[in-house]
Scaffold this motif. Structure first.
Motif, mmCIF file in Angstrom:
data_model
loop_
_atom_site.group_PDB
_atom_site.id
_atom_site.type_symbol
_atom_site.label_atom_id
_atom_site.label_comp_id
_atom_site.label_asym_id
_atom_site.label_seq_id
_atom_site.Cartn_x
_atom_site.Cartn_y
_atom_site.Cartn_z
ATOM 1 N N GLU A 139 1.275 10.747 -0.083
ATOM 2 C CA GLU A 139 -0.042 10.522 0.488
ATOM 3 C C GLU A 139 -0.287 11.554 1.577
ATOM 4 O OE1 GLU A 139 -2.728 6.976 2.585
ATOM 5 O OE2 GLU A 139 -0.669 6.573 1.915
ATOM 6 N N GLU A 186 0.829 -1.210 0.000
ATOM 7 C CA GLU A 186 0.000 0.000 0.000
ATOM 8 C C GLU A 186 0.861 1.257 0.000
ATOM 9 O OE1 GLU A 186 -2.649 1.893 3.417
ATOM 10 O OE2 GLU A 186 -3.688 0.206 2.464
ATOM 11 N N GLU A 218 -10.480 1.921 -2.305
ATOM 12 C CA GLU A 218 -9.515 2.751 -3.021
ATOM 13 C C GLU A 218 -10.023 2.981 -4.430
ATOM 14 O OE1 GLU A 218 -5.198 1.890 -2.660
ATOM 15 O OE2 GLU A 218 -5.293 1.612 -4.850
ATOM 16 N N ASP A 262 1.891 2.101 -3.645
ATOM 17 C CA ASP A 262 0.809 2.353 -4.618
ATOM 18 C C ASP A 262 1.068 1.743 -5.995
ATOM 19 O OD1 ASP A 262 -0.625 3.927 -2.748
ATOM 20 O OD2 ASP A 262 0.631 5.652 -3.244
#
Length: 786
Positions: A724, A64, A178, A67
């Motif tokens: 992020e 995660e 997501e 990405d």
């Protein structure tokens, strides 16, 4: 040891830094203990620090953080000694390489990595291929990449094993969602819901992606479903999972380098090239504690995959008028470099196919491969000798494959697409049914010789049976070329290793192991040099091939402190009786053959350094020497240095296309240098930024096994950025930029002939085809976790 899987530095610097930190922090321990599985099944977990090889592990959180669009992109970016060859040029269909061994969705490649999902070997029955698009990335909880010829992971574990474990409602409860979109018309996302009521857990997930692709005519759609029901109590656990996928992947493959330079890297040579996989897998597994030191793991699965392909290609057919005037107006098959007259192309009824606007210039090759697999396993863990632990197990896996293919003549459009004519080439029809069965019996004994020194000894006996049933129509075969055959392969492979944990800050390890792979049904159906086949669409009689046996020796060390983790290893792997595909003298036909020994050896260095609480640096470097160890001759009809035909010096045809391969020549498509750099900065409680650098050295073109081409596939380095920002405790926004500097690079190269499809004198000697890397791409999205 913290996740130390992405790291580069010179060995002396790493060890010196570690030693300095130990002097200041003698009592300091690493933050966590990584646990890995020593077999594909539950109940075989050990402390990774005690594993006698350079294992790498990653978690769902690692995935995660970066990405990626899929699991393969993550592996290529984050794990040492991993790189890709993008032969198809679709993000879900790369050839994954590790230490010079491959796991690929392409039929015909020598698969040297076994891949497991929750104890199920997902290498397909027909060609041992791995379809990564059938593994939902969002369902992955942990990935272990175990190096070397580890017999405990069964067939094809020549260079390593990829062991994937999926999430449960216990490990990942709650709602996670997501959604993202951006360049190349790519958008997608996933939604998962998990939870548990104490003893019962559940998890349901759907993941999808659509894109136009950055190259022409390269749109794709991916849809993956995953669900798991679990029961956990004091005595053990049981899991029932279902994985399904329905995908359409378009990747139009390599393109002549000259075409890419003149008209743009988004150009394709011919199209369409489409693969449509569908898959359903049901997997029931469990592990029970029999007492404090004994446990029983068990499992059973059923897996069905249907893979259809549709490939528009150039044509080897031409009007008979020039070479066979009596058949003018009909199609003839080219016979380059041969004194034999051309053959008239006939349809299934034995009638000549007419030459005309609708039948010249192109072909459409289609195939279908319906595969079913099922199996069971038992694994018992008991006390061993001298206070050790003994794991024994039995496995049975069976498969049934129905493969069919045919070729239709077609015309090429102005954009080099194909339009079918309705005329099928009679001899192109292939129908074959394959029954596989694999029986395995294995053991692993771990024995603590001292509190700090552990010895492991393991082995596995494999018995493989392959039955080929030829169902090809009579009009497509010649007498004596039946595919029927029964093949049996048996072998006992062993492994042994030592792990010396001097302290939690320093461990030395070493191991030696053997593993093997039986020739795949695909290779067995195309192994006669007297009757070469058209890959992957036509097969002929099946003389036997030998098993490939790999032996890997590895030594190394790992360690560190709370803030610095490092690892280093040296490995030496030799394949005996390696199998490669050899051209029969023209670009359309060939056969598989054992060519003797190949060797892959190298050094791996890696580190992960927590510079300060908010900054993490990581690096990896691999020197990889991969070469042939025996001499042989191989045909390479489109090699740039092929000898011209003295009778027709202006035609550029090959009188002798054979190339001499000598001991010491490099293996194609394996770089000598692979490196990864990474940095993560937690700028604040809400903002996280990261950068990755991925690159490798030059590579030899496929077809240049003789290493006589002065040109290679250039090395490269690309930079990726990611970030992020947390909007709330449950909602965050993320963005990723791949190939920030829009670098032109290639990951794949092969020889081909372009002047029969492309017009212009500049393409008459354009033999080098490349797999171009993607340009700069920017994506952004939103992530929700409740």
């Amino acid at each position: 040891m913290p996740n130390a899987t992405r790291r580069l530095a010179l060995a002396s610097v790493l060890i010196a830094a570690s030693a300095g930190a130990q002097a200041q922090n003698k009592q300091e321990e690493l933050e966590q203990v990584d646990v890995i599985s020593t077999t594909p099944f539950e109940g075989s977990e050990v402390d990774a620090n005690r594993y006698p090889a350079n294992v790498q592990s990653s978690t769902a959180e690692d995935i995660e953080r970066t990405d990626p669009v899929n699991m393969v992109e993550f592996l290529n970016t984050e794990l040492g000694s991993v790189h890709i060859n993008d032969a198809v040029n679709n993000p879900f269909q790369p050839d994954l390489k590790y230490r010079g061994y491959v796991a690929s969705p392409l039929l015909g490649l020598p698969q040297g990595i076994s891949v497991y999902q929750d104890g199920v070997r997902v290498n397909e029955p027909f060609g041992d291929t791995v379809n990564f698009d059938l593994i939902p990335q969002a369902a992955i909880a942990d990935i272990d990449l175990l190096p070397g010829s580890n017999p405990l992971f069964g067939l094809n574990t020549l260079g390593g094993a990829l062991n994937i474990k999926t999430k449960t409602g216990f490990s990942h409860p709650g709602l996670q969602a997501e959604a993202y979109g951006g360049d190349f018309g790519r958008y997608g996302g996933h939604v998962s819901v998990g939870g548990n009521s104490g003893n019962f857990g559940w998890l349901f997930l759907v993941q999808g992606m659509e894109e136009d692709g950055w190259r022409d005519f390269s749109d794709s759609e991916v849809l993956q479903l995953f669900s798991k029901l679990s029961h956990i109590d004091a005595g053990g656990e049981t899991h029932l999972s279902i994985t399904a996928a329905d995908n359409t992947l378009r990747g139009n493959g390599a393109v002549p380098r000259r075409l890419a330079e003149e008209r743009g890297r988004e150009q394709v040579f011919t199209y369409p090239d489409e693969t449509s996989p569908e898959m359903l897998m049901v997997n029931l597994r469990g592990v029970r504690d029999l007492d404090d030191r004994m446990s029983l793991a068990w499992g059973g699965y059923y897996r069905k995959s249907d893979i259809d392909t549709f490939n528009g290609d150039g044509s080897e057919f031409e009007d008979c008028a020039e070479e066979l005037p009596a058949q003018a107006g009909n199609l003839c098959e080219e016979e380059e470099g041969s004194d034999e007259p051309p053959e008239v192309v006939e349809d299934p009824n034995g009638e000549p196919i007419p030459a005309g606007a609708d039948t010249l210039g192109g072909t459409q090759n289609t195939s279908s491969n319906e595969q079913e697999g099922w199996g069971v396993n038992l694994q018992l863990k008991t006390p061993g000798l001298i206070g050790g632990e003994l794991t024994t197990g039995l496995t049975y896996d069976a498969g049934d494959s129905d493969f069919a293919s045919q070729q239709e003549v077609a015309r090429l459009t102005a954009e080099r697409g194909t339009v079918g004519s309705g005329f099928f080439v009679g001899e192109s029809f292939t129908r074959v049914n394959v029954d596989n069965s694999n029986i395995g019996a294995f053991f692993l004994h771990r024995a603590p010789l001292t509190p700090d020194l552990e010895w492991t000894l393991g082995g596995r006996f494999n018995r493989t049976e392959i039955t080929l049933n030829d169902r090809t129509p009579a009009f497509a075969t010649e007498p004596g070329n039946s595919l029927d055959g029964d093949h049996h392969f048996s072998r006992l492979n062993m492994t042994s290793g030592l792990a010396w944990e001097v302290s939690r800050q320093l461990t030395f390890f070493g191991s030696v192991g053997q593993s093997s792979r039986a020739p795949s049904p695909l290779e067995l159906t195309c192994a006669n040099p007297e009757a070469p086949c058209r890959l992957p669409n036509g097969f002929v009689d099946d003389p036997p091939l030998e098993q490939v046996v790999a032996t890997t020796i590895e030594v190394g060390a790992r360690g560190g402190t709370r803030n610095l983790a490092w690892r280093t290893a040296a490995f030496h792997a030799v394949n005996e009786d390696d199998i490669i595909f050899i051209s029969a003298g023209n670009r359309f036909e060939g056969f598989f053959d054992n060519v003797g020994d190949t060797r892959r050896q190298g050094v791996e260095l890696g580190m992960e350094w927590r510079v300060m609480p908010t900054v993490r640096l990581s690096a990896d470097y691999t020197y990889l020497n991969a070469e042939f160890r025996d001499s042989f001759r191989v045909n390479s009809p489109n090699h740039p240095n092929r000898e011209p035909n003295p009778a027709e010096p202006d035609e550029g045809q090959a009188a002798e296309s054979a190339q001499q391969v000598n001991s010491g020549d490099r293996l194609p498509l394996v770089p000598e240098h692979i490196f990864k750099l990474g940095a993560d900065w937690e700028a604040s409680d809400r903002l996280r930024l990261g950068v990755d650098v991925v690159g490798n050295g030059d590579q030899i073109f496929r077809g240049d096994e003789s290493n006589t081409d002065s040109e290679t596939i250039d090395g490269f380095a690309i930079v990726n950025l990611r970030g992020e920002i947390s909007v709330t405790s449950a909602v965050s926004l993320f963005a990723r930029v791949n190939n920030v500097f829009d670098t032109d690079y290639e990951t794949f190269g092969v020889y081909g002939e372009s002047d029969e499809v492309l017009d212009g004198p500049q393409f008459e000697d354009a033999f080098r085809f490349i797999g171009p890397g993607a340009p700069r791409g920017i994506w952004g999205g939103v992530r929700v976790a409740l």
